[in-house]
Design a protein around this motif. Structure first.
Motif, PDB file in Angstrom:
ATOM      1  N   LEU A 130       0.707  -1.214   0.008  1.00  0.00           N
ATOM      2  CA  LEU A 130       0.158   0.005   0.046  1.00  0.00           C
ATOM      3  C   LEU A 130       0.952   1.360   0.006  1.00  0.00           C
ATOM      4  CD1 LEU A 130      -2.798   1.532   0.414  1.00  0.00           C
ATOM      5  CD2 LEU A 130      -2.604   1.241   2.709  1.00  0.00           C
ATOM      6  N   VAL A 131       1.966   1.227   0.721  1.00  0.00           N
ATOM      7  CA  VAL A 131       2.817   2.393   1.006  1.00  0.00           C
ATOM      8  C   VAL A 131       3.489   2.600  -0.314  1.00  0.00           C
ATOM      9  CG1 VAL A 131       4.802   3.475   2.205  1.00  0.00           C
ATOM     10  CG2 VAL A 131       3.055   2.274   3.539  1.00  0.00           C
ATOM     11  N   LYS A 132       3.858   1.684  -1.183  1.00  0.00           N
ATOM     12  CA  LYS A 132       4.379   1.760  -2.493  1.00  0.00           C
ATOM     13  C   LYS A 132       3.631   2.760  -3.355  1.00  0.00           C
ATOM     14  CE  LYS A 132       7.049  -2.464  -3.061  1.00  0.00           C
ATOM     15  NZ  LYS A 132       6.609  -3.747  -3.436  1.00  0.00           N
ATOM     16  N   THR A 133       2.150   2.604  -3.225  1.00  0.00           N
ATOM     17  CA  THR A 133       1.372   3.185  -4.119  1.00  0.00           C
ATOM     18  C   THR A 133       1.266   4.776  -3.854  1.00  0.00           C
ATOM     19  OG1 THR A 133      -0.780   2.880  -2.744  1.00  0.00           O
ATOM     20  CG2 THR A 133      -0.126   1.328  -4.461  1.00  0.00           C
ATOM     21  N   LEU A 134       1.835   5.150  -2.609  1.00  0.00           N
ATOM     22  CA  LEU A 134       1.698   6.572  -2.165  1.00  0.00           C
ATOM     23  C   LEU A 134       3.345   7.070  -2.220  1.00  0.00           C
ATOM     24  CD1 LEU A 134      -0.108   5.592   1.377  1.00  0.00           C
ATOM     25  CD2 LEU A 134      -1.174   6.218  -0.662  1.00  0.00           C
ATOM     26  N   THR A 135       4.131   6.207  -2.849  1.00  0.00           N
ATOM     27  CA  THR A 135       5.669   6.709  -2.772  1.00  0.00           C
ATOM     28  C   THR A 135       6.043   7.114  -4.184  1.00  0.00           C
ATOM     29  OG1 THR A 135       5.882   5.241  -0.832  1.00  0.00           O
ATOM     30  CG2 THR A 135       7.870   5.862  -2.102  1.00  0.00           C
ATOM     31  N   THR A 136       6.919   8.237  -4.238  1.00  0.00           N
ATOM     32  CA  THR A 136       7.260   8.521  -5.670  1.00  0.00           C
ATOM     33  C   THR A 136       8.974   8.756  -5.131  1.00  0.00           C
ATOM     34  OG1 THR A 136       5.537   9.665  -6.450  1.00  0.00           O
ATOM     35  CG2 THR A 136       7.355  10.089  -7.591  1.00  0.00           C
ATOM     36  N   ASN A 137       9.694   8.201  -5.981  1.00  0.00           N
ATOM     37  CA  ASN A 137      11.148   8.561  -5.830  1.00  0.00           C
ATOM     38  C   ASN A 137      11.624   8.341  -4.261  1.00  0.00           C
ATOM     39  OD1 ASN A 137      11.579   9.104  -8.347  1.00  0.00           O
ATOM     40  ND2 ASN A 137      11.288  11.027  -8.391  1.00  0.00           N
ATOM     41  N   GLY A 138      10.912   7.359  -3.650  1.00  0.00           N
ATOM     42  CA  GLY A 138      11.374   7.174  -2.091  1.00  0.00           C
ATOM     43  C   GLY A 138      10.532   8.053  -1.127  1.00  0.00           C
ATOM     44  N   LYS A 139       9.713   9.007  -1.480  1.00  0.00           N
ATOM     45  CA  LYS A 139       9.366   9.997  -0.829  1.00  0.00           C
ATOM     46  C   LYS A 139       7.481   9.576  -0.576  1.00  0.00           C
ATOM     47  CE  LYS A 139      12.313  13.504  -1.437  1.00  0.00           C
ATOM     48  NZ  LYS A 139      12.685  14.694  -2.333  1.00  0.00           N
ATOM     49  N   ILE A 140       7.073   9.428   0.667  1.00  0.00           N
ATOM     50  CA  ILE A 140       5.513   9.137   0.897  1.00  0.00           C
ATOM     51  C   ILE A 140       4.715  10.300   0.827  1.00  0.00           C
ATOM     52  CG2 ILE A 140       4.058   7.653   2.272  1.00  0.00           C
ATOM     53  CD1 ILE A 140       6.618   6.366   3.615  1.00  0.00           C
ATOM     54  N   TYR A 141       3.854  10.366   0.088  1.00  0.00           N
ATOM     55  CA  TYR A 141       2.981  11.580  -0.182  1.00  0.00           C
ATOM     56  C   TYR A 141       1.703  11.860   0.409  1.00  0.00           C
ATOM     57  CZ  TYR A 141       6.792  13.613  -2.980  1.00  0.00           C
ATOM     58  OH  TYR A 141       8.032  13.944  -3.219  1.00  0.00           O
ATOM     59  N   SER A 142       1.102  10.680   1.199  1.00  0.00           N
ATOM     60  CA  SER A 142      -0.257  10.901   1.863  1.00  0.00           C
ATOM     61  C   SER A 142      -0.471   9.928   2.761  1.00  0.00           C
ATOM     62  CB  SER A 142      -1.299  10.921   0.676  1.00  0.00           C
ATOM     63  OG  SER A 142      -1.337   9.555   0.395  1.00  0.00           O
ATOM     64  N   VAL A 143      -1.387  10.169   3.663  1.00  0.00           N
ATOM     65  CA  VAL A 143      -1.914   9.080   5.000  1.00  0.00           C
ATOM     66  C   VAL A 143      -2.913   8.635   4.415  1.00  0.00           C
ATOM     67  CG1 VAL A 143      -2.437   8.877   7.030  1.00  0.00           C
ATOM     68  CG2 VAL A 143      -0.923  10.905   6.169  1.00  0.00           C
ATOM     69  N   PRO A 144      -2.991   7.216   4.078  1.00  0.00           N
ATOM     70  CA  PRO A 144      -4.289   6.355   3.933  1.00  0.00           C
ATOM     71  C   PRO A 144      -5.205   6.264   5.195  1.00  0.00           C
ATOM     72  CG  PRO A 144      -2.328   4.531   4.218  1.00  0.00           C
ATOM     73  CD  PRO A 144      -1.940   6.274   4.482  1.00  0.00           C
ATOM     74  N   VAL A 145      -6.506   6.554   5.147  1.00  0.00           N
ATOM     75  CA  VAL A 145      -7.514   6.256   6.057  1.00  0.00           C
ATOM     76  C   VAL A 145      -8.320   4.847   6.201  1.00  0.00           C
ATOM     77  CG1 VAL A 145      -7.795   8.749   6.688  1.00  0.00           C
ATOM     78  CG2 VAL A 145      -9.158   7.682   5.111  1.00  0.00           C
ATOM     79  N   ASN A 146      -8.162   4.340   4.853  1.00  0.00           N
ATOM     80  CA  ASN A 146      -8.904   3.205   4.792  1.00  0.00           C
ATOM     81  C   ASN A 146      -8.752   2.415   3.496  1.00  0.00           C
ATOM     82  OD1 ASN A 146      -9.828   4.414   2.325  1.00  0.00           O
ATOM     83  ND2 ASN A 146     -11.930   4.911   3.171  1.00  0.00           N
ATOM     84  N   ILE A 147      -9.458   1.187   3.310  1.00  0.00           N
ATOM     85  CA  ILE A 147      -9.377   0.443   2.423  1.00  0.00           C
ATOM     86  C   ILE A 147     -10.791   0.074   1.857  1.00  0.00           C
ATOM     87  CG2 ILE A 147      -8.669  -1.930   1.226  1.00  0.00           C
ATOM     88  CD1 ILE A 147      -6.130  -0.155   1.918  1.00  0.00           C
ATOM     89  N   HIS A 148     -11.074   0.429   0.965  1.00  0.00           N
ATOM     90  CA  HIS A 148     -12.510   0.026   0.262  1.00  0.00           C
ATOM     91  C   HIS A 148     -12.265  -1.027  -0.681  1.00  0.00           C
ATOM     92  CE1 HIS A 148     -15.524   2.702   1.824  1.00  0.00           C
ATOM     93  NE2 HIS A 148     -14.875   3.805   1.490  1.00  0.00           N
ATOM     94  N   ARG A 149     -13.493  -1.929  -0.926  1.00  0.00           N
ATOM     95  CA  ARG A 149     -13.507  -2.803  -1.830  1.00  0.00           C
ATOM     96  C   ARG A 149     -14.529  -2.627  -2.816  1.00  0.00           C
ATOM     97  NH1 ARG A 149     -13.986  -9.507  -0.960  1.00  0.00           N
ATOM     98  NH2 ARG A 149     -13.142  -9.896  -2.928  1.00  0.00           N
ATOM     99  N   ALA A 150     -14.059  -2.477  -4.133  1.00  0.00           N
ATOM    100  CA  ALA A 150     -15.032  -2.224  -5.224  1.00  0.00           C
ATOM    101  C   ALA A 150     -15.769  -3.215  -5.692  1.00  0.00           C
ATOM    102  CB  ALA A 150     -14.074  -1.610  -6.339  1.00  0.00           C
ATOM    103  N   ASN A 151     -15.438  -4.371  -5.865  1.00  0.00           N
ATOM    104  CA  ASN A 151     -15.675  -5.586  -6.426  1.00  0.00           C
ATOM    105  C   ASN A 151     -16.799  -6.452  -5.585  1.00  0.00           C
ATOM    106  OD1 ASN A 151     -13.645  -6.610  -5.373  1.00  0.00           O
ATOM    107  ND2 ASN A 151     -13.371  -8.462  -6.402  1.00  0.00           N
ATOM    108  N   VAL A 152     -17.856  -5.778  -5.189  1.00  0.00           N
ATOM    109  CA  VAL A 152     -18.774  -6.411  -4.199  1.00  0.00           C
ATOM    110  C   VAL A 152     -20.164  -6.393  -4.739  1.00  0.00           C
ATOM    111  CG1 VAL A 152     -19.657  -6.455  -2.018  1.00  0.00           C
ATOM    112  CG2 VAL A 152     -17.612  -5.372  -2.257  1.00  0.00           C
ATOM    113  N   LEU A 153     -20.788  -7.709  -4.642  1.00  0.00           N
ATOM    114  CA  LEU A 153     -22.146  -7.849  -5.227  1.00  0.00           C
ATOM    115  C   LEU A 153     -23.071  -7.720  -4.148  1.00  0.00           C
ATOM    116  CD1 LEU A 153     -23.831  -9.004  -7.516  1.00  0.00           C
ATOM    117  CD2 LEU A 153     -23.924 -11.237  -6.356  1.00  0.00           C
TER     118      LEU A 153
END
Ligand code: GAL
Length: 421
Positions: A130-153
């Protein structure tokens, strides 16, 4: 309305966080302006859980709610761009993990927050991927508050029982067979569609159908260039999409996701594919999980977790930086997340959530999150940036306005959106 007991629980949890929050005091700042698209229902309730407490513990720093209504950020993102261009950013704004966040980073619009990950111990507590998806060139740019799931029936167990459906469909073919059963049983809208709000929910449905039809590898290839938008796999997926739409109001439904989704809890709708914020919305309306609605992984995507994460940023030039930092610490804390997420219908982004605070849906989502294959959401910023998302919404809107007939045209428009990324 938010239930009183829930409000009390949120306040109690957050009081602990805010009173123990270290140094960078919000009290020196005149206000804290938070920019989101969480304007109503379960979404506003989730946000209020954190902001009301923030304000009560920081009385000299009132919370300014810069919410721009329009689900999935359809209107908010445009307003945000104008404000940034005019040099008037909010103190913090909502951005999805992944490509959506990256575009603000590339534009130099958000501050590096790596120091918070060290001071708060977050480098050990948020999943590395998850942190990788917030990181550019080794710097972390935001704070995740949650994880949502999109594929729910989602469906109503009573309505399903009347149609003779006793188990969740696990493949697209089983889903089509059940849609026929809903139709035969006289269910008004076998497939619930939400065509309003700039068509984002129809793009969300398409994102799911692409994954369900193509599988995770081919789906991910759409965003690396390995899978062609105009190839046979997308063509087959679009046929499935077209078929699903034929069980709705011929794709003409102009409701937003909240109004459309009410068909499930009222028993007039068959199936609904929507992110798990739907559960929070229904509970906020007084409906009960297990009785008024129930859930399963989207057919064809069992074992796949199509995820997205809401994160908060520190814009460059934020006028109330200390207040924003105090807010961000609250967002990333265990107590903050465990108070916010049960109301928002999402799981904690942290690995140390107190699951006793979460309902059965969220417990099950949490178990899936740790064992399923994780695949990003396109409609909510993981795979593609705001430009792509806007183009995808427009392509889908055009397709539906044209009567959901021109599959080749839709594929071509999606390919053009991909090229523009
Ligand atoms: C998503 C967002 C969710 C929820 C949803 C519907 O983009 O990440 O938190 O708000 O839109 O508005």
């Amino acid at each position: 309305m938010l239930k009183k007991s829930k409000v009390a629980a949120v306040f109690a949890a957050l009081a602990l966080v805010v009173t123990t929050a270290p140094a960078s005091s919000a009290a020196t700042d005149k206000q804290l302006e938070i920019f989101t698209w969480w304007a109503s229902g379960g979404e506003a309730a989730g946000l209020a859980g954190m902001t009301t407490e923030f304000e009560s513990k920081n009385p000299k720093t009132p919370f300014i709610n810069a919410t721009v209504a329009g689900a999935a950020g359809v209107n908010a993102k445009g307003v945000l761009v104008s404000r940034m261009q005019a040099g008037n950013p909010p103190d913090t704004f909502q951005a999805h993990a992944g490509e959506e966040l990256s575009s603000y980073v590339k534009a130099g619009q958000v501050e590096d927050l790596s120091f918070l990950y060290k001071s708060e111990g977050w480098d050990k507590i948020f999943p590395k991927d998850l942190v990788k998806t917030l990181t550019t060139n080794g710097k972390i740019y935001s704070v995740p508050v949650n994880i949502h799931r999109a594929n729910v029936l989602w469906w109503n167990p009573g309505t399903a029982a009347k149609a003779g459906i006793t188990a969740a469909p696990t493949t697209l073919d089983e889903m089509f067979a059940d849609l026929e059963k809903f139709k035969k049983a006289g269910v008004k809208t076998p497939m619930v569609l939400a065509g309003g709000e700039g068509s984002w929910a129809m793009a969300h449905l398409l994102d799911y159908v692409l994954l369900a039809s193509m599988g995770a590898d081919k789906f991910e290839g759409l965003f690396t260039g390995a899978t062609s938008w105009t190839g046979s796999e997308v063509a087959a997926a679009l046929k499935n999409y077209q078929k699903l739409l034929s069980y709705g109001d011929k794709g003409k439904n102009s409701y937003g996701w909240g109004e459309a989704g009410a068909a499930i809890t009222k028993g007039t709708g068959g199936f609904f594919i929507m992110g798990d914020w739907a559960s929070a919305q229904w509970q906020n309306e007084g409906s009960k999980l297990g009785t008024d609605y129930t859930f399963a992984a989207g057919p064809g995507t069992v074992g796949l977790y199509q995820w997205l994460s809401d994160t908060f940023t520190l814009p460059v030039g934020a006028k109330h930086r200390n207040a924003a930092l105090t807010w961000l610490k609250l967002c990333g804390s265990q107590e903050g997340q465990d108070a916010f997420n049960p109301l928002k219908g999402s799981i904690s982004a942290r690995t140390d959530a107190d699951l006793s605070k979460y309902d059965d849906y969220l417990k099950s989502a949490s178990a899936d999150w740790s064992k399923d294959r994780l695949v990003g959401s396109t409609a909510h910023g993981v795979n593609a940036d705001n430009t792509f998302m806007a183009a995808m919404n427009a392509a889908v809107g055009k397709y539906i306005t044209g009567g959901a007939k021109d599959n080749a045209g839709l594929a071509k428009d999606l390919a053009a959106a991909g090229a523009a990324k």
